[in-house]
Scaffold this motif. Structure first.
Motif: not given
Length: 87
Positions: A16, A18-19, A21-27, A66
């Protein structure tokens, strides 16, 4: 298991906007993100002026960052651990 010995997996949760803005989502690494973008730029569904995909309508310069994102037509997909950013 099905008759042909394949396990049916549930569909992956879609990425999504907004993912981002999520610091827990891996890049992914910068190099992996650039490889994804090269694939996108060569795709007939890529809209150059907006950097969007006409299949999923995502802004590809962002989606390609992402780790759990994938191309809607299967040209690139979820990366292995070695392509994720080291924390």
């Amino acid at each position: 298991m099905t008759e042909d010995n394949f396990v049916e997996l549930p569909p992956l949760k879609p990425v999504r906007p907004w993912d981002l803005f999520n610091p827990n989502k891996d890049r992914v690494s910068d190099a992996a993100q650039e490889r994804r973008m090269e694939i996108c730029r060569a795709c007939p569904f890529f809209i150059k002026i907006t950097t969007q995909c006409s299949k999923c309508a995502c802004i590809m310069t962002q989606k390609t960052k992402l780790a759990d994102a994938s191309c809607p037509i299967g040209k690139w997909g979820i990366n292995s651990e070695n392509l994720k950013e080291k924390k």
